[in-house]
Design an enzyme around this catalytic site. Structure first.
Site, PDB file in Angstrom:
ATOM      1  CD  GLU A 251      10.592  -5.382  -3.392  1.00  6.76           C
ATOM      2  OE1 GLU A 251       9.356  -5.520  -3.372  1.00  6.76           O
ATOM      3  OE2 GLU A 251      11.283  -5.363  -2.364  1.00  6.76           O
ATOM      4  CE  LYS A 253       3.332   1.550  -7.102  1.00  4.79           C
ATOM      5  NZ  LYS A 253       1.917   1.241  -7.042  1.00  4.79           N
ATOM      6  NE  ARG A 258       2.181  -1.581   2.223  1.00  8.50           N
ATOM      7  CZ  ARG A 258       2.821  -0.417   2.206  1.00  8.50           C
ATOM      8  NH1 ARG A 258       2.543   0.498   1.306  1.00  8.50           N
ATOM      9  NH2 ARG A 258       3.738  -0.156   3.114  1.00  8.50           N
ATOM     10  NE  ARG A 273      -2.781   3.160   0.724  1.00  6.44           N
ATOM     11  CZ  ARG A 273      -1.725   3.534   0.037  1.00  6.44           C
ATOM     12  NH1 ARG A 273      -1.269   2.772  -0.905  1.00  6.44           N
ATOM     13  NH2 ARG A 273      -1.149   4.673   0.268  1.00  6.44           N
ATOM     14  CD  GLU A 303      -0.030  -4.233  -3.776  1.00  6.39           C
ATOM     15  OE1 GLU A 303       0.418  -3.863  -2.683  1.00  6.39           O
ATOM     16  OE2 GLU A 303      -0.619  -3.462  -4.564  1.00  6.39           O
ATOM     17  CG  PHE A 343       6.331  -5.546  -0.348  1.00  6.65           C
ATOM     18  CD1 PHE A 343       6.377  -4.598   0.663  1.00  6.65           C
ATOM     19  CD2 PHE A 343       5.175  -5.658  -1.107  1.00  6.65           C
ATOM     20  CE1 PHE A 343       5.280  -3.789   0.917  1.00  6.65           C
ATOM     21  CE2 PHE A 343       4.070  -4.854  -0.859  1.00  6.65           C
ATOM     22  CZ  PHE A 343       4.121  -3.913   0.169  1.00  6.65           C
ATOM     23  NE  ARG A 420       2.892   9.678  -0.237  1.00  3.40           N
ATOM     24  CZ  ARG A 420       2.299   8.654  -0.863  1.00  3.40           C
ATOM     25  NH1 ARG A 420       2.963   7.977  -1.781  1.00  3.40           N
ATOM     26  NH2 ARG A 420       1.065   8.328  -0.594  1.00  3.40           N
ATOM     27  CE  LYS A 426       3.901   6.524  -5.980  1.00  7.14           C
ATOM     28  NZ  LYS A 426       2.565   6.449  -5.450  1.00  7.14           N
TER      29      LYS A 426
END
Ligand code: ATP
Length: 583
Positions: A251, A253, A258, A273, A303, A343, A420, A426
Site C-alpha cells: 500500500e 504510505k 493515524r 495513535r 490516515e 486501511f 510492531r 514500511k
C-alpha cells in the site's frame, strides 16, 4: 494493603538491577494485594491514575508546589526544603529527610493504605479553579503528616512525576503473570487483553478477581481504543517479501495522522495513535464517517491527510498538525481540509474481525466505505514480485507519498494490536537513497546558544525510549543544520517543559544547560549508528558502550502524534545496528 509496604517494595525494586529481579519483587507485592487493590496498586506504580484515553484528570504537582507541601507537613520554611532539594536533587529524598526530623512524625497519624492514597490523589487531581492550589497543598500535606518518611519519599516522587521504578508496561504484565499464575507464561494472554482494552488496571483486576480464564474473555469494544499495530522497516524489496511471507499487499504510505475510528450509530469517536480522543479537533472527519461509512457499529483505521482546499492535492503532515494547535476549529477545518484513507477494520456490527486475514478484512472494509471525493481506501496492490514492489514504491514516491507499507496476507495476517511485527513492513524514500534512516526521538535537554544564537538553544539533546527499563537514554546531540525558524520553534515549544533538574527517567552522561520533561518527539535523520562512550542507549544490553546516531539532523517534523513512549525504542536501534553491522 499498607502504603508503607508499597514504599518499601518500591525502594527495593529501585535499588535492584536486572529486570527479572525487579519483576519478581513486584510480583511478590502484587500477590499481597487484595483483588480490589490490585488496579490501584498498579496505578500508583506507574504514577498514572487512569489510562489516558479515559480523559480523567491526572496528578501532576509542580516541584514548586511540592516544596510548599513538604514545608507545611514538616513545619519548616520553604527555603529549608529548597536547600534540601538542592542538596539531594530529589524531591522524594528531601521529603524523607525533613519528615524524619520533624516532630510531627506522629502519634496521631492514620496509617496510609493503597486505597486511601489512591483516593486522595484522585480527589486532588480533580480539583480545579480558583483556590484549588491551596486546597491541594492542604490535602497533600495532610497525607504527608500521616506518612512515614519512606512513604513521603515515594508519595512525593509519584505526584511530581519523578517515580522511576524501571518497570515498563510489559514488565508489569510479567509480574502480574508471575503473581497470579505462578510463572511468566501467561504474559502473552495478558498482553493481548491489554492491547485490546488499553487498560492495565482492568487486566490486573480481572486477573486477580476471576483468574486467567476471565482475562481471555476481555474483548475489543466500540468506544475503547485498541492499541495500534505498527510497522517494522526494511530497505530491500526481496527481503521485505521474504519477511512478510512471499506475497504482500503493498500500500502507499500516506503522510498524515493515524486515526482509529469508533462508530456506534451516529456516535463517532476518533482516537489518535497516542489514544487521545481527537474527535473535537476533527468534526469534519466525524461527519465524513457518519455520511460515508455504512456500518451500524465498527472500528476502522486510516490516515487523515491534509489536502489543498482548491486543488484537493495532498499536503504534508506539518500542515495537518496546524489543526492540532489552533483553537478555532471551525475556521481551521476550512483552512486545512482533510481527506480520509482507510486501511483496516477491527470490529464490525458487533463482531471482532481483527483476526481475519488482511485481504478478507480489506474486503469487509471495502463493503462499508462509500468512496467519495474525501473518503476512500488506501491505494494498494498484491504482489510477490520484488521488482513490482520496487515499481510500486517508485510510483508512490513520484506521486508524492512517503513510500509504501508491505502487509502480510497469509492466514495468520490478523491485526496484531499493540505490536510492531514483520506483518507490516514500511519502505520509505529516506531508506532507499542510501544516506539515512529516520528515527523519532524525545527531546530531553538543550545547550544554550552562543553568538548569533544567544537566547536560543544552540544544540538539542535527544533520547530513544528504553522499553525494558522505562527510561530515556540519550542517543545524540543535534547542533547543526537548524534554520532560524527551527531555533525559534525549539525555544517556544520547549520553554513550557523546562525542569528545575534532570528528570530521573532521562539517562545522560552529557551535561545539558537546560533539562526538559521528556514529552516532545521529533524526527531525526542520521548517517549511521555507532557504539559510543558518550551516549547511553542500550548500554546495559550491548558490549562496548551505548548507541549513538552519527551526524544527526532534525527533519523539521514534530511528531505531535506520538507520545514520548512511542518514540523509537532502544530495541529498534539495536536491531538496526545489528542489521547495519551485518550488511
Ligand atoms: P513513520 O515514522 O514511518 O510514520 P511511525 O513510527 O509513525 O512510522 P509506524 O507504525 O511504524 O509508525 O508506520 C505506520 C504508520 O504509517 C501508521 O501509523 C500510519 O499512520 C501510517 N500509514 C500511512 N499509510 C498507511 C497505510 N497504507 N497502512 C498503514 N499505515 C499507514
Amino acid at each position: 494493603m499498607l502504603y508503607e509496604r508499597v514504599a518499601q517494595a518500591f525502594e527495593l525494586v529501585e535499588s535492584t538491577s536486572g529486570s527479572l529481579a525487579k519483576i519478581d519483587i513486584f510480583a511478590e507485592l502484587l500477590k499481597e494485594a487484595s483483588p480490589e487493590e490490585v488496579s490501584e496498586l498498579i496505578a500508583l506504580s506507574v504514577a498514572k491514575l487512569h489510562p489516558d484515553w479515559m480523559e480523567q484528570p491526572e496528578i501532576g504537582i509542580a516541584e514548586k508546589m511540592a516544596v510548599q507541601v513538604i514545608a507545611s507537613a514538616a513545619s519548616v520554611s520553604e527555603s529549608t526544603v529548597e536547600d534540601k532539594l538542592n542538596e539531594t536533587g530529589d524531591i522524594g529524598a528531601a521529603a524523607d529527610a525533613l519528615l524524619e526530623g520533624s516532630v510531627q512524625s506522629s502519634l496521631f497519624a492514620e496509617e496510609l493504605t493503597v486505597n486511601s492514597v489512591f483516593r486522595t490523589l484522585d480527589a486532588i487531581s480533580r480539583m480545579s479553579g480558583r483556590g484549588s492550589n491551596r486546597v491541594k497543598i492542604a490535602k497533600l500535606s495532610g497525607l504527608l503528616t500521616d506518612a512515614k518518611p519512606i512513604e513521603a519519599k515515594y508519595l512525593l516522587r509519584t505526584v511530581t512525576g519523578r517515580l522511576r521504578l524501571g518497570l515498563a508496561s510489559m514488565s508489569i504484565l510479567d509480574a502480574l503473570s508471575t503473581a497470579f499464575t505462578g510463572d511468566r507464561d501467561a504474559r502473552a494472554e495478558l498482553e493481548h487483553a491489554f492491547n485490546v482494552c488499553s487498560d492495565l488496571g482492568r487486566v490486573a483486576r480481572v486477573l486477580a478477581t476471576d483468574g486467567l480464564a476471565a482475562v481471555k474473555t476481555i474483548k475489543a469494544r466500540v468506544g475503547t481504543p485498541i492499541r495500534m499495530m505498527a510497522a517494522k522497516k526494511l530497505s530491500d524489496a526481496t527481503e521485505i517479501l521474504q519477511k512478510v511471507g512471499a506475497k504482500a499487499l503493498v500500500e502507499y504510505k500516506y503522510d498524515g495522522e493515524r486515526v482509529q475510528v469508533h462508530k456506534d450509530g451516529d456516535e463517532v469517536v476518533l482516537f489518535s495513535r497516542r489514544q487521545e480522543k481527537i474527535t473535537t479537533q476533527y468534526p469534519d472527519v466525524a461527519e465524513l464517517v457518519r455520511k460515508n461509512i455504512k456500518a451500524e457499529t465498527c472500528v476502522i483505521e486510516g490516515e487523515i491527510v491534509a489536502v489543498d482546499s482548491s486543488t484537493g492535492k495532498m499536503r504534508p503532515f506539518q500542515e495537518l498538525m496546524r489543526r492540532r494547535r489552533k483553537t478555532d476549529i471551525k475556521a481551521m477545518s476550512q483552512e486545512v481540509p482533510v481527506a480520509l484513507f482507510f486501511f483496516d477494520i477491527l470490529f464490525l456490527n458487533g463482531e471482532d474481525v481483527s483476526s481475519i486475514p488482511m485481504l478478507k478484512r480489506r474486503k469487509l472494509l471495502d463493503k462499508i466505505v462509500t468512496t467519495v471525493d474525501r473518503v476512500s481506501l488506501t491505494i494498494g496492490e498484491v504482489t510477490e514480485d520484488p521488482e513490482r514492489l520496487d515499481a510500486i514504491f517508485m510510483e508512490a514516491i513520484n506521486s508524492g507519498y512517503e513510500g509504501v507499507i508491505a502487509k502480510a496476507v497469509h492466514e495468520k495476517s490478523g491485526y496484531k494490536a499493540g505490536s510492531r511485527s514483520w506483518l507490516w513492513i514500511k519502505l520509505k524514500a529516506s531508506y532507499k537513497d542510501g544516506m539515512s534512516d529516520s528515527v523519532d526521538l524525545v527531546i530531553v535537554g538543550a545547550i544554550h546558544g552562543r553568538g548569533k544564537r544567544t537566547g536560543l538553544y544552540g544544540a538539542i539533546l535527544a533520547s530513544a525510549y528504553d522499553e525494558e527499563t522505562d527510561t530515556f537514554p540519550t542517543v545524540c546531540k543535534i547542533g547543526t543544520g537548524f534554520t532560524d525558524e527551527m531555533l525559534e520553534e525549539f525555544k517556544s515549544r520547549l520553554e513550557t517543559h523546562v525542569l528545575e533538574r534532570q528528570n530521573p527517567k532521562v539517562l545522560s552522561d552529557v551535561k545539558a544547560d537546560v533539562w526538559f520533561e521528556p514529552v516532545e518527539v521529533i524526527e531525526v535523520l542520521g548517517d549511521e549508528l555507532t557504539v559510543s562512550q558518550t551516549h547511553l542507549a542500550g548500554k546495559d544490553r550491548m558490549s562496548g558502550g551505548g548507541l549513538a546516531i552519527r551526524f544527526p539532523r532534525f527533519t523539521g517534523k514534530w511528531r505531535e502524534d506520538k507520545s514520548a513512549k512511542q518514540a523509537t525504542t532502544v530495541g529498534e536501534l539495536i536491531e538496526s545496528f545489528e542489521r547495519q553491522r551485518g550488511s
